[in-house]
Design an enzyme around this catalytic site. Structure first.
Site, PDB file in Angstrom:
ATOM      1  N   LYS A 171       0.833  -1.213   0.000  1.00  0.00           N
ATOM      2  CA  LYS A 171       0.000   0.000   0.000  1.00  0.00           C
ATOM      3  C   LYS A 171       0.868   1.264   0.000  1.00  0.00           C
ATOM      4  CE  LYS A 171      -3.319   2.988   0.854  1.00  0.00           C
ATOM      5  NZ  LYS A 171      -4.110   3.505  -0.256  1.00  0.00           N
ATOM      6  N   LYS A 239       1.508  11.878   5.625  1.00  0.00           N
ATOM      7  CA  LYS A 239       1.684  10.705   6.494  1.00  0.00           C
ATOM      8  C   LYS A 239       2.168   9.489   5.688  1.00  0.00           C
ATOM      9  CE  LYS A 239      -1.724   8.157   6.981  1.00  0.00           C
ATOM     10  NZ  LYS A 239      -2.387   6.941   6.548  1.00  0.00           N
TER      11      LYS A 239
HETATM   12  P1  NAD Z   1     -10.489  10.791   7.985  1.00  0.00           P
HETATM   13  O1  NAD Z   1      -9.558  11.724   8.664  1.00  0.00           O
HETATM   14  O2  NAD Z   1     -11.549  11.320   7.097  1.00  0.00           O
HETATM   15  O3  NAD Z   1     -11.204   9.864   9.079  1.00  0.00           O
HETATM   16  C1  NAD Z   1     -10.640   9.421  10.249  1.00  0.00           C
HETATM   17  C2  NAD Z   1     -11.746   9.268  11.288  1.00  0.00           C
HETATM   18  O4  NAD Z   1     -11.180   8.703  12.476  1.00  0.00           O
HETATM   19  C3  NAD Z   1     -12.388  10.591  11.710  1.00  0.00           C
HETATM   20  O5  NAD Z   1     -13.794  10.429  11.707  1.00  0.00           O
HETATM   21  C4  NAD Z   1     -11.872  10.846  13.134  1.00  0.00           C
HETATM   22  O6  NAD Z   1     -12.813  11.524  13.956  1.00  0.00           O
HETATM   23  C5  NAD Z   1     -11.679   9.413  13.612  1.00  0.00           C
HETATM   24  N1  NAD Z   1     -10.678   9.280  14.658  1.00  0.00           N
HETATM   25  C6  NAD Z   1      -9.449   9.816  14.736  1.00  0.00           C
HETATM   26  N2  NAD Z   1      -8.809   9.404  15.835  1.00  0.00           N
HETATM   27  C7  NAD Z   1      -9.657   8.568  16.476  1.00  0.00           C
HETATM   28  C8  NAD Z   1      -9.586   7.803  17.660  1.00  0.00           C
HETATM   29  N3  NAD Z   1      -8.487   7.840  18.418  1.00  0.00           N
HETATM   30  N4  NAD Z   1     -10.644   7.045  18.006  1.00  0.00           N
HETATM   31  C9  NAD Z   1     -11.760   7.013  17.241  1.00  0.00           C
HETATM   32  N5  NAD Z   1     -11.894   7.722  16.105  1.00  0.00           N
HETATM   33  C10 NAD Z   1     -10.861   8.483  15.724  1.00  0.00           C
HETATM   34  O7  NAD Z   1      -9.561   9.761   7.196  1.00  0.00           O
HETATM   35  P2  NAD Z   1      -9.970   8.856   5.936  1.00  0.00           P
HETATM   36  O8  NAD Z   1      -9.752   9.630   4.689  1.00  0.00           O
HETATM   37  O9  NAD Z   1     -11.271   8.207   6.191  1.00  0.00           O
HETATM   38  O10 NAD Z   1      -8.781   7.771   5.995  1.00  0.00           O
HETATM   39  C11 NAD Z   1      -8.782   6.726   6.932  1.00  0.00           C
HETATM   40  C12 NAD Z   1      -7.634   5.783   6.608  1.00  0.00           C
HETATM   41  O11 NAD Z   1      -7.805   5.242   5.291  1.00  0.00           O
HETATM   42  C13 NAD Z   1      -6.257   6.463   6.606  1.00  0.00           C
HETATM   43  O12 NAD Z   1      -5.302   5.594   7.127  1.00  0.00           O
HETATM   44  C14 NAD Z   1      -6.008   6.748   5.125  1.00  0.00           C
HETATM   45  O13 NAD Z   1      -4.621   6.833   4.840  1.00  0.00           O
HETATM   46  C15 NAD Z   1      -6.669   5.547   4.483  1.00  0.00           C
HETATM   47  N6  NAD Z   1      -7.151   5.746   3.111  1.00  0.00           N
HETATM   48  C16 NAD Z   1      -7.900   6.845   2.777  1.00  0.00           C
HETATM   49  C17 NAD Z   1      -8.378   6.993   1.470  1.00  0.00           C
HETATM   50  C18 NAD Z   1      -9.203   8.193   1.042  1.00  0.00           C
HETATM   51  O14 NAD Z   1      -9.442   8.348  -0.166  1.00  0.00           O
HETATM   52  N7  NAD Z   1      -9.669   9.028   1.952  1.00  0.00           N
HETATM   53  C19 NAD Z   1      -8.096   6.012   0.512  1.00  0.00           C
HETATM   54  C20 NAD Z   1      -7.359   4.894   0.891  1.00  0.00           C
HETATM   55  C21 NAD Z   1      -6.892   4.771   2.182  1.00  0.00           C
END
Ligand code: NAD
Length: 293
Positions: A171, A239
């Site tokens: 990834k 990140k």
């Molecule tokens: P985001 O920031 O939109 O969502 C993260 C969520 O986690 C938020 O709702 C936040 O309130 C919650 N959160 C943070 N700390 C927390 C804790 N300690 N306990 C409970 N909840 C907590 O991020 P995202 O875009 O949804 O990405 C999530 C993961 O998926 C990341 O690792 C990212 O790299 C990966 N990812 C994202 C995408 C994308 O297109 N957004 C695509 C592939 C992978």
């Protein structure tokens, strides 16, 4: 007996994931740092809890989609403290391969399965159950634990990369390629600006020629419309590139393009783009290249 599923992290990816689980299995219990997202999903039928202990004690399978290693490590450790033999943690977040291995080892001590299952395809990929999922386990292990129905709820392409941490390794390599390429796309658009090639011509020609790439096409509408609502937040790119850089450092490998790309996203963060979509880096590069009159 029906297994109960819990979910942590209702962000751009996690919210539609939990929503899909709710629709398919008729039940999901959720926990998120900010409560509003939980309340929104509760309106659709999810049950909510205000602490991880209760979530772990009430479910057989836990999914999580948190920003990165800083959030994942303490959350999973708390889950493990409150967990029991036979439970399964499916981690869809992107973290370091080394952390995935270490969490899996700690989980194993309690007879809990922890799988790294990072994803690609964005929020639309989740909603259409079309994600590509990179799984740090063998197909046999996943089938033995009967996890395919859960993965099929959010994904379409499943890559079984074998040992724990390997899902994260591929990834991070993938995201290095995609986001370094996006910097090239920004520089190419800045050149087009300077040479008087309009945006439509640029996209029409390049998306049908050898300069085309997936992130160019994927982000085209956002760039054209200057719609920088995330999608994939630029902070998450920093990140991921830092995770890739750390891997290379540990391997004592040079990584010229990775480091150059990372600096562009850092610059974009300093220009206030951290919470915007990753494609906002393109605007920053184009603006930097505007010639002073
Ligand atoms: P985001 O920031 O939109 O969502 C993260 C969520 O986690 C938020 O709702 C936040 O309130 C919650 N959160 C943070 N700390 C927390 C804790 N300690 N306990 C409970 N909840 C907590 O991020 P995202 O875009 O949804 O990405 C999530 C993961 O998926 C990341 O690792 C990212 O790299 C990966 N990812 C994202 C995408 C994308 O297109 N957004 C695509 C592939 C992978």
């Amino acid at each position: 007996m029906e297994r109960r599923i819990g979910f942590i992290g209702l962000g751009n990816m996690g919210y539609p994931m939990a929503e899909n689980f709710l629709k398919k299995f008729g039940q999901v219990m959720v926990y998120n740092r900010s409560q509003q997202k939980c309340l929104d999903l509760q309106k659709e039928g999810a049950s909510i809890v205000s602490n991880l202990k209760e979530l772990m004690e009430s479910n057989d399978i836990i999914g999580l989609s948190l920003p990165g290693p800083k959030q994942v490590e303490p959350v999973v450790e708390e889950l493990l403290e409150n967990g029991k033999e036979g439970q399964i943690i499916m981690d869809f977040s992107t973290i370091s391969p080394a952390l995935a291995v270490s969490l899996s080892n700690k989980a194993q001590e309690k007879g809990i399965h922890y799988y790294d299952m990072p994803v690609s395809g964005g929020p639309a990929g989740v909603r259409n159950a079309a994600l590509s999922i990179m799984i740090g386990a063998t197909k046999d292990e996943i089938e033995k634990n009967d996890l395919m129905p859960y993965l099929e709820t959010i994904g379409k392409t499943f890559h079984f990369i074998g040992g724990r941490g390997n899902g994260q390794a591929i990834k991070i390599i993938n995201n290095y390629m995609a986001f370094a390429t996006q910097v090239i796309n920004g520089e190419a658009l800045a050149m087009a600006d300077a040479l008087g090639i309009d945006e439509d011509t640029f996209y029409n020609v390049v998306t049908t020629s050898s300069g085309n790439n997936m992130i160019l096409k994927g982000k085209m509408n956002k760039v054209k419309e200057k719609d920088y609502q995330p999608g994939f937040a630029l902070d998450l790119v920093v990140k991921d590139l830092e995770l890739a850089r750390d891997c290379c450092n540990n391997l004592q490998m040079p990584n010229f393009t990775l480091n150059t790309g990372l600096q562009m996203y850092r610059l974009a963060q300093r220009k206030g783009c951290g919470a915007l979509d990753s494609s906002s880096v393109i605007q920053v590069i184009r603006d930097l290249n505007k010639k002073d009159e």
